[in-house]
Design a protein around this motif. Structure first.
Motif, PDB file in Angstrom:
ATOM      1  N   HIS A  35       0.842  -1.200   0.000  1.00  0.00           N
ATOM      2  CA  HIS A  35       0.000   0.000   0.000  1.00  0.00           C
ATOM      3  C   HIS A  35       0.877   1.250   0.000  1.00  0.00           C
ATOM      4  CE1 HIS A  35      -3.109   2.897   0.966  1.00  0.00           C
ATOM      5  NE2 HIS A  35      -2.473   3.207   2.090  1.00  0.00           N
ATOM      6  N   GLU A  36       1.876   1.280   0.866  1.00  0.00           N
ATOM      7  CA  GLU A  36       2.785   2.429   0.926  1.00  0.00           C
ATOM      8  C   GLU A  36       3.606   2.552  -0.358  1.00  0.00           C
ATOM      9  OE1 GLU A  36       5.054   1.793   4.453  1.00  0.00           O
ATOM     10  OE2 GLU A  36       3.415   2.336   5.805  1.00  0.00           O
ATOM     11  N   PHE A  37       3.926   1.423  -0.952  1.00  0.00           N
ATOM     12  CA  PHE A  37       4.712   1.370  -2.182  1.00  0.00           C
ATOM     13  C   PHE A  37       3.965   2.054  -3.334  1.00  0.00           C
ATOM     14  CE2 PHE A  37       6.308  -0.566  -6.041  1.00  0.00           C
ATOM     15  CZ  PHE A  37       7.644  -0.812  -5.805  1.00  0.00           C
ATOM     16  N   CYS A  38       2.642   1.879  -3.371  1.00  0.00           N
ATOM     17  CA  CYS A  38       1.846   2.320  -4.520  1.00  0.00           C
ATOM     18  C   CYS A  38       1.081   3.623  -4.291  1.00  0.00           C
ATOM     19  CB  CYS A  38       0.845   1.230  -4.912  1.00  0.00           C
ATOM     20  SG  CYS A  38       1.603  -0.349  -5.348  1.00  0.00           S
ATOM     21  N   ASP A  39       0.869   4.004  -3.048  1.00  0.00           N
ATOM     22  CA  ASP A  39       0.021   5.155  -2.755  1.00  0.00           C
ATOM     23  C   ASP A  39       0.770   6.460  -3.035  1.00  0.00           C
ATOM     24  OD1 ASP A  39      -1.611   7.138  -1.674  1.00  0.00           O
ATOM     25  OD2 ASP A  39      -2.336   5.849  -0.074  1.00  0.00           O
ATOM     26  N   ILE A  43       3.701   8.986  -0.894  1.00  0.00           N
ATOM     27  CA  ILE A  43       4.972   9.410  -1.489  1.00  0.00           C
ATOM     28  C   ILE A  43       5.058  10.936  -1.518  1.00  0.00           C
ATOM     29  CG2 ILE A  43       6.343   9.341  -3.605  1.00  0.00           C
ATOM     30  CD1 ILE A  43       4.980   6.606  -4.189  1.00  0.00           C
ATOM     31  N   LYS A  44       3.952  11.585  -1.837  1.00  0.00           N
ATOM     32  CA  LYS A  44       3.934  13.046  -1.943  1.00  0.00           C
ATOM     33  C   LYS A  44       4.241  13.710  -0.611  1.00  0.00           C
ATOM     34  CE  LYS A  44       1.029  16.864  -3.576  1.00  0.00           C
ATOM     35  NZ  LYS A  44      -0.282  17.228  -4.153  1.00  0.00           N
ATOM     36  N   HIS A  45       3.721  13.141   0.481  1.00  0.00           N
ATOM     37  CA  HIS A  45       3.924  13.723   1.814  1.00  0.00           C
ATOM     38  C   HIS A  45       4.948  12.906   2.607  1.00  0.00           C
ATOM     39  CE1 HIS A  45       0.509  16.381   1.083  1.00  0.00           C
ATOM     40  NE2 HIS A  45      -0.170  15.327   0.657  1.00  0.00           N
ATOM     41  N   TRP A  46       6.034  12.552   1.954  1.00  0.00           N
ATOM     42  CA  TRP A  46       7.051  11.650   2.511  1.00  0.00           C
ATOM     43  C   TRP A  46       7.504  12.065   3.903  1.00  0.00           C
ATOM     44  CZ3 TRP A  46       9.565   7.173   0.872  1.00  0.00           C
ATOM     45  CH2 TRP A  46      10.719   6.851   1.578  1.00  0.00           C
ATOM     46  N   VAL A 149      10.600  -1.274 -11.446  1.00  0.00           N
ATOM     47  CA  VAL A 149       9.701  -0.123 -11.471  1.00  0.00           C
ATOM     48  C   VAL A 149      10.540   1.149 -11.621  1.00  0.00           C
ATOM     49  CG1 VAL A 149       8.022   1.218 -10.156  1.00  0.00           C
ATOM     50  CG2 VAL A 149       8.013  -1.282  -9.999  1.00  0.00           C
ATOM     51  N   PRO A 150      10.318   1.939 -12.675  1.00  0.00           N
ATOM     52  CA  PRO A 150      11.052   3.216 -12.807  1.00  0.00           C
ATOM     53  C   PRO A 150      10.784   4.113 -11.607  1.00  0.00           C
ATOM     54  CG  PRO A 150       9.900   2.660 -14.846  1.00  0.00           C
ATOM     55  CD  PRO A 150       9.404   1.712 -13.803  1.00  0.00           C
ATOM     56  N   VAL A 151      11.768   4.902 -11.225  1.00  0.00           N
ATOM     57  CA  VAL A 151      11.662   5.714 -10.009  1.00  0.00           C
ATOM     58  C   VAL A 151      11.675   7.200 -10.366  1.00  0.00           C
ATOM     59  CG1 VAL A 151      12.724   6.291  -7.796  1.00  0.00           C
ATOM     60  CG2 VAL A 151      12.802   3.939  -8.652  1.00  0.00           C
ATOM     61  N   ILE A 152      10.736   7.934  -9.815  1.00  0.00           N
ATOM     62  CA  ILE A 152      10.718   9.396  -9.950  1.00  0.00           C
ATOM     63  C   ILE A 152      11.060   9.991  -8.594  1.00  0.00           C
ATOM     64  CG2 ILE A 152       9.314  11.439 -10.439  1.00  0.00           C
ATOM     65  CD1 ILE A 152       7.629   9.719 -12.306  1.00  0.00           C
ATOM     66  N   ILE A 153      12.083  10.842  -8.563  1.00  0.00           N
ATOM     67  CA  ILE A 153      12.502  11.480  -7.310  1.00  0.00           C
ATOM     68  C   ILE A 153      12.226  12.971  -7.423  1.00  0.00           C
ATOM     69  CG2 ILE A 153      14.413  11.897  -5.731  1.00  0.00           C
ATOM     70  CD1 ILE A 153      15.755   9.417  -6.814  1.00  0.00           C
TER      71      ILE A 153
END
Length: 350
Positions: A35-39, A43-46, A149-153
């Motif tokens: 859930h944390e991986f995909c939500d 991610i936005k409010h890390w 999975v490609p990563v966006i930072i």
């Protein structure tokens, strides 16, 4: 990290472990992590959300689990009890911030040996400041890359995005650096072993070996003076160099010397010319491992054609390394170099 060998084993606190609940506890923890991986909201409010993650290590002698968390105080008592029951220790927040513990987490997750059983030397060599937050981010990126999975930072300029990825690249490929250091050490040990048949200046010979050990630049004239020995010396040195040709790590080398390494090996193989041997020795001694971290700085003047050409070149080199590694080590994943392509400023380029 706590190994769980079976029912009746004791944790560090002295409590009995209960493997009856091992599967259900791990699976429920996995579902939370998915859930944390995909939500995207998480991610936005890390920075405002606690991050908890199990870390698995599988080695020849068995498996173990560890637990890393940015805010252990926010774990529910129920979760803590379930983890404790299967032998997983939950460090305090103070322990979580200790460099030694963070190194242990990365060592286990990335399968890297600790120096003296305590620290990751590569982090010190890179002068990287490792924090709990960076460690969790590295583990998250590592997990996504393992899942392809490609990563966006996302982050402001100067917060450490590039440094984080470069450090992770070094850790992923640390075994190759260790292997290259071993090959260089064996070359130096070989040169020391044939000291008795050296005809040149003994001090010059020792200085050359020391320069090779220190990975400093070494002059062609000095190496030529070494190679202009008696036939016995030349033959032994030639044979040692040719044995190195088939090592995978040699294919990962690059040098400012633009001569083809394949040609240099061929020249040595077909003759015992001191100049050919000195040229090959200089190329190897001046070489460094090819970079596995590639950064493309996006800007308005960069065309799709430019990007495609750069990416194509990186992919071709990555595929070549994969093919050579699989041929050398007879594996599909474990010993293949990990190549990172980082597209920087992609959201600000117009």
């Amino acid at each position: 990290f706590n190994y769980n060998s079976g029912i009746g084993e004791k944790t560090q606190s002295g409590a009995q472990t209960d493997t009856h609940h091992l599967g259900s506890t791990i699976l429920s923890r996995m579902l939370i992590e998915v859930h944390e991986f995909c939500d995207s909201a998480i991610i936005k409010h890390w920075n405002n959300i606690p991050h908890h993650q199990l870390i698995y290590e599988i080695r020849d002698e068995g498996a173990s689990m560890g637990f890393i968390t940015s805010k252990p105080e926010e774990l529910s008592n129920s979760e803590k009890s379930k983890l404790h029951a299967i032998g997983v220790n939950i460090p305090s927040i103070a322990q979580m911030h200790s460099r030694e513990l963070l190194d242990r987490y990365l060592s286990r997750a990335l399968n890297i040996e600790l120096q003296d059983g305590r620290i990751l030397k590569a982090i010190d060599d890179e002068k990287y400041v490792l924090t709990l937050d960076y460690t969790i981010k590295m583990l998250s990126i590592h997990e996504r890359c393992r899942c392809k999975v490609p990563v966006i930072i996302q982050g402001e300029t100067g917060v450490g995005k590039t440094a984080l990825l470069k450090m992770l690249s070094v850790l992923w490929n640390h075994s190759y650096m260790m292997e290259w250091n071993t090959v260089r050490s064996r070359l130096c040990d070989f040169l020391k072993s044939i000291t008795k048949i050296v005809d040149c200046n003994a001090e010059l010979y020792r200085d050359c070996i020391s320069t090779i050990q220190m990975q400093n630049a070494i002059s062609y004239s000095d190496l030529l003076a070494i190679c202009q020995q008696n036939p016995s010396f030349n033959k032994q040195l030639k044979n040692h160099l040719l044995q190195m040709r088939h090592l995978f790590i040699i294919s990962m080398l690059q040098s400012e010397d633009k001569r083809s390494l394949k040609t240099l090996f061929s020249d040595v193989e077909t003759s015992e010319d001191p100049q050919a041997i000195a040229s090959l020795l200089q190329w190897i001694c001046s070489a460094q491992l090819k970079t596995t971290f590639h950064k493309i700085l996006m800007h308005s003047a960069l065309t799709p054609r430019d990007i495609n050409a750069t990416v194509k070149k990186i992919i071709e080199e990555a595929n070549m390394l994969r093919e050579l590694a699989e041929k050398q080590y007879h594996v599909k994943v474990q010993r293949v170099p990990t190549v990172i392509l980082f597209l920087d400023e992609i959201n600000t380029a117009s």
